[in-house]
Design a protein around this motif. Structure first.
Motif, PDB file in Angstrom:
ATOM      1  N   TYR A 129      26.120  67.460  -1.330  1.00 41.13           N
ATOM      2  CA  TYR A 129      25.471  66.741  -2.429  1.00 41.13           C
ATOM      3  C   TYR A 129      26.439  65.738  -3.052  1.00 41.13           C
ATOM      4  CZ  TYR A 129      22.073  70.613  -2.240  1.00 41.13           C
ATOM      5  OH  TYR A 129      21.140  71.539  -1.852  1.00 41.13           O
ATOM      6  N   PHE A 130      27.681  66.161  -3.257  1.00 40.21           N
ATOM      7  CA  PHE A 130      28.702  65.272  -3.825  1.00 40.21           C
ATOM      8  C   PHE A 130      29.006  64.127  -2.860  1.00 40.21           C
ATOM      9  CE2 PHE A 130      33.017  63.891  -4.769  1.00 40.21           C
ATOM     10  CZ  PHE A 130      33.022  63.840  -6.149  1.00 40.21           C
ATOM     11  N   ASP A 131      29.192  64.461  -1.596  1.00 40.82           N
ATOM     12  CA  ASP A 131      29.535  63.436  -0.605  1.00 40.82           C
ATOM     13  C   ASP A 131      28.436  62.390  -0.470  1.00 40.82           C
ATOM     14  OD1 ASP A 131      31.877  64.800  -0.184  1.00 40.82           O
ATOM     15  OD2 ASP A 131      31.191  65.810   1.647  1.00 40.82           O
ATOM     16  N   ALA A 132      27.186  62.810  -0.661  1.00 42.79           N
ATOM     17  CA  ALA A 132      26.058  61.875  -0.552  1.00 42.79           C
ATOM     18  C   ALA A 132      25.773  61.149  -1.855  1.00 42.79           C
ATOM     19  CB  ALA A 132      24.807  62.635  -0.101  1.00 42.79           C
ATOM     20  N   GLY A 133      26.521  61.477  -2.917  1.00 42.08           N
ATOM     21  CA  GLY A 133      26.299  60.837  -4.209  1.00 42.08           C
ATOM     22  C   GLY A 133      25.085  61.348  -4.949  1.00 42.08           C
ATOM     23  N   ARG A 134      24.543  62.498  -4.534  1.00 42.66           N
ATOM     24  CA  ARG A 134      23.349  63.039  -5.196  1.00 42.66           C
ATOM     25  C   ARG A 134      23.700  63.804  -6.462  1.00 42.66           C
ATOM     26  NH1 ARG A 134      19.672  66.260  -1.193  1.00 42.66           N
ATOM     27  NH2 ARG A 134      18.204  65.989  -2.916  1.00 42.66           N
ATOM     28  N   CYS A 135      24.903  64.371  -6.519  1.00 46.92           N
ATOM     29  CA  CYS A 135      25.355  65.114  -7.694  1.00 46.92           C
ATOM     30  C   CYS A 135      26.846  64.895  -7.861  1.00 46.92           C
ATOM     31  CB  CYS A 135      25.063  66.604  -7.526  1.00 46.92           C
ATOM     32  SG  CYS A 135      25.698  67.632  -8.891  1.00 46.92           S
ATOM     33  N   ARG A 136      27.250  64.511  -9.065  1.00 46.02           N
ATOM     34  CA  ARG A 136      28.663  64.288  -9.362  1.00 46.02           C
ATOM     35  C   ARG A 136      29.148  65.194 -10.485  1.00 46.02           C
ATOM     36  NH1 ARG A 136      31.561  61.309  -5.574  1.00 46.02           N
ATOM     37  NH2 ARG A 136      30.099  59.893  -4.551  1.00 46.02           N
ATOM     38  N   SER A 137      28.443  66.295 -10.702  1.00 45.42           N
ATOM     39  CA  SER A 137      28.799  67.193 -11.798  1.00 45.42           C
ATOM     40  C   SER A 137      30.193  67.780 -11.614  1.00 45.42           C
ATOM     41  CB  SER A 137      27.774  68.322 -11.900  1.00 45.42           C
ATOM     42  OG  SER A 137      26.485  67.814 -12.160  1.00 45.42           O
ATOM     43  N   CYS A 138      30.577  68.084 -10.377  1.00 39.53           N
ATOM     44  CA  CYS A 138      31.902  68.643 -10.089  1.00 39.53           C
ATOM     45  C   CYS A 138      32.855  67.487  -9.800  1.00 39.53           C
ATOM     46  CB  CYS A 138      31.832  69.591  -8.904  1.00 39.53           C
ATOM     47  SG  CYS A 138      30.851  71.066  -9.207  1.00 39.53           S
ATOM     48  N   SER A 139      33.527  67.014 -10.842  1.00 40.17           N
ATOM     49  CA  SER A 139      34.312  65.780 -10.729  1.00 40.17           C
ATOM     50  C   SER A 139      35.529  65.920  -9.824  1.00 40.17           C
ATOM     51  CB  SER A 139      34.752  65.316 -12.118  1.00 40.17           C
ATOM     52  OG  SER A 139      35.520  66.320 -12.760  1.00 40.17           O
ATOM     53  N   LEU A 140      35.994  67.139  -9.556  1.00 37.47           N
ATOM     54  CA  LEU A 140      37.173  67.342  -8.704  1.00 37.47           C
ATOM     55  C   LEU A 140      36.791  67.766  -7.286  1.00 37.47           C
ATOM     56  CD1 LEU A 140      39.609  69.182 -11.148  1.00 37.47           C
ATOM     57  CD2 LEU A 140      39.352  66.726 -10.737  1.00 37.47           C
ATOM     58  N   MET A 141      35.522  67.730  -6.963  1.00 36.74           N
ATOM     59  CA  MET A 141      35.078  68.165  -5.652  1.00 36.74           C
ATOM     60  C   MET A 141      35.810  67.386  -4.558  1.00 36.74           C
ATOM     61  SD  MET A 141      33.163  70.341  -4.136  1.00 36.74           S
ATOM     62  CE  MET A 141      32.040  70.867  -5.431  1.00 36.74           C
ATOM     63  N   GLY A 142      36.311  68.110  -3.557  1.00 38.61           N
ATOM     64  CA  GLY A 142      37.039  67.494  -2.461  1.00 38.61           C
ATOM     65  C   GLY A 142      38.540  67.465  -2.658  1.00 38.61           C
ATOM     66  N   ARG A 143      39.005  67.646  -3.904  1.00 38.26           N
ATOM     67  CA  ARG A 143      40.444  67.706  -4.147  1.00 38.26           C
ATOM     68  C   ARG A 143      40.940  69.103  -3.784  1.00 38.26           C
ATOM     69  NH1 ARG A 143      44.632  65.202  -6.377  1.00 38.26           N
ATOM     70  NH2 ARG A 143      46.130  66.265  -7.737  1.00 38.26           N
ATOM     71  N   PRO A 144      42.017  69.218  -3.008  1.00 35.51           N
ATOM     72  CA  PRO A 144      42.494  70.547  -2.615  1.00 35.51           C
ATOM     73  C   PRO A 144      42.678  71.450  -3.824  1.00 35.51           C
ATOM     74  CG  PRO A 144      43.656  68.855  -1.392  1.00 35.51           C
ATOM     75  CD  PRO A 144      42.829  68.142  -2.423  1.00 35.51           C
ATOM     76  N   TYR A 145      42.208  72.686  -3.695  1.00 37.65           N
ATOM     77  CA  TYR A 145      42.206  73.569  -4.854  1.00 37.65           C
ATOM     78  C   TYR A 145      43.593  73.839  -5.426  1.00 37.65           C
ATOM     79  CZ  TYR A 145      41.260  77.369  -8.032  1.00 37.65           C
ATOM     80  OH  TYR A 145      41.194  78.140  -9.160  1.00 37.65           O
ATOM     81  N   PRO A 146      44.638  74.048  -4.616  1.00 37.87           N
ATOM     82  CA  PRO A 146      45.969  74.255  -5.210  1.00 37.87           C
ATOM     83  C   PRO A 146      46.405  73.092  -6.099  1.00 37.87           C
ATOM     84  CG  PRO A 146      45.988  74.919  -2.925  1.00 37.87           C
ATOM     85  CD  PRO A 146      44.675  74.232  -3.143  1.00 37.87           C
ATOM     86  N   LEU A 147      46.002  71.865  -5.740  1.00 37.95           N
ATOM     87  CA  LEU A 147      46.342  70.711  -6.577  1.00 37.95           C
ATOM     88  C   LEU A 147      45.532  70.722  -7.874  1.00 37.95           C
ATOM     89  CD1 LEU A 147      46.650  67.840  -3.919  1.00 37.95           C
ATOM     90  CD2 LEU A 147      48.445  69.296  -4.903  1.00 37.95           C
ATOM     91  N   GLN A 148      44.270  71.137  -7.804  1.00 38.01           N
ATOM     92  CA  GLN A 148      43.478  71.274  -9.028  1.00 38.01           C
ATOM     93  C   GLN A 148      44.165  72.231 -10.001  1.00 38.01           C
ATOM     94  OE1 GLN A 148      39.301  72.207  -8.663  1.00 38.01           O
ATOM     95  NE2 GLN A 148      39.128  71.230  -6.659  1.00 38.01           N
TER      96      GLN A 148
END
Length: 377
Positions: free
Chosen positions: A5-24
């Protein structure tokens, strides 16, 4: 974690989606330490990590589309429904329930609310899952018009979704950007959802707030109990107590605990949990945290505060600064307001702090700080 959903631009609620979790997690730790740097926290414990996905115990979904093809998710910029039933941060229990709920919406002919036209009935579905896999399902309606059909078809819903312990209709007649209304109509025999965390069972009523991430909430309450154990306070307040998570975990031994919360529903939940656990030295009352403190004849040994994002504010911070409370345990969902409140309480100095990642894939997190009063010269 990747999200289609994030990759397709349908939902951007999770602003850190795709960022490696240890870096988050590193970013959140760094942000908390920077904001609290003026207060010289002597011990930052390692951040408590969450699962990257499947972590939400509560799904607050907008209903769109049509009665024959409802969507469960969000609305787009034009007010049309975007279906997010496979959302990866929702629990597997949510994702299994959503198709059943869409079929029930169609079966009971509950017309989704059209924001642009301001007509229709069903605005939201709110689904909470307990650690034992039971569900509370709340349908937020514009009016009571669908209730007869919902009651008629409730046996079908419960047969398809036997884990649904509590089902309610919440009435929100106004056209405004809020999640729920004041009136709740219970459609099942049960009206509370048991939430078992650590060795404490809390009974959640429909309009009560509960931490969104069960595993991190467990870690937060367990850590609070560990930090407080050696202090052995005779009495404690849990201000902004919600359904009593901190108070119930701090109960036991010789500590007398008082929880104060504005939500009557949350207080009823906490009282039921207290009664169920036979905790005679714990009590809960509905009221404003600041007003309660200011009216009290004396301060307890320990004050726990878990305020909303705005923080405790100048008035309560001033009272804590003037009081003789020896320790304050401050759990914050907004490190910026926490820093502002700490600046107003210079006599209460940090002993230790820890970040709890309550909301992976977003910039939000919880941070808990134990404060100790400096000896007055």
């Amino acid at each position: 974690m990747q999200c289609p959903y994030f990759d397709a631009g349908r939902c951007r609620s999770c602003s850190l989606m795709g960022r490696p979790y240890p870096l988050q997690l590193d970013d959140k730790q760094r942000h908390a330490e920077e904001l609290l740097a003026p207060f010289d926290v002597p011990a930052w414990l390692p951040a408590t990590a969450s699962r990257e996905r499947d972590y939400r115990n509560k799904a607050k979904m907008v209903v769109g589309g049509t009665v024959d093809a409802p969507t469960i998710g969000i609305l787009d910029a034009d007010g049309f429904g975007v279906d997010l039933q496979a959302c990866g941060i929702c629990s597997p229990g949510h994702r299994a329930a959503f198709p059943v709920l869409t079929r029930f919406i169609t079966l009971a002919r509950i017309t989704p609310y059209d924001v642009n036209a301001r007509r229709g009935e069903l605005k939201h579905v709110i689904v909470t899952e307990s650690p034992d896999g039971e569900l509370m399902v709340r349908f937020v309606l514009r009016s009571s018009e669908p209730l007869g059909r919902m009651r008629k078809h409730m046996p079908t819903l419960l047969a398809e979704l036997p884990q649904a312990r509590v089902v309610t209709a919440n009435l929100l007649p106004e056209h405004k950007a809020v999640l729920e209304g004041a009136e709740e109509i219970v459609l099942t025999d049960a009206d509370t959802l048991p939430m078992r965390l650590n060795d404490v069972t809390m009974h959640l009523r429909p309009q009560s707030f509960f931490q969104t991430n069960t595993a991190i909430a467990e870690a937060l309450y367990a850590e609070a109990r560990d930090w407080i154990r050696d202090l052995a306070p005779e009495d404690a307040w849990d201000l902004y107590s919600g359904v009593g998570g901190f108070a119930l975990h701090l109960a036991g031994g010789g500590t007398e605990v008082t929880g104060i919360e504005t939500s009557v529903e949350a207080v009823a939940s906490a009282e039921l949990s207290r009664t169920d656990a036979a905790l005679s030295r714990v009590r809960f009352a509905a009221g404003d945290a600041t007003a309660f403190a200011l009216a009290a004849p004396s301060a307890p040994d320990l004050v726990v505060v878990n305020p909303p994002r705005r923080g405790i504010g100048a008035e309560l911070a001033g009272w804590l600064e003037r009081s003789d409370t020896a320790h304050v345990l401050y759990s914050s969902c907004n490190a910026a307001s926490l820093a502002k409140d700490l600046a107003a309480m210079p006599s209460l100095r940090p002993v230790k702090a820890r970040v709890f990642d309550m909301f992976p894939q977003t910039t939000h997190f919880e941070v808990m700080v134990l404060l100790e009063r400096n000896p007055r010269g």
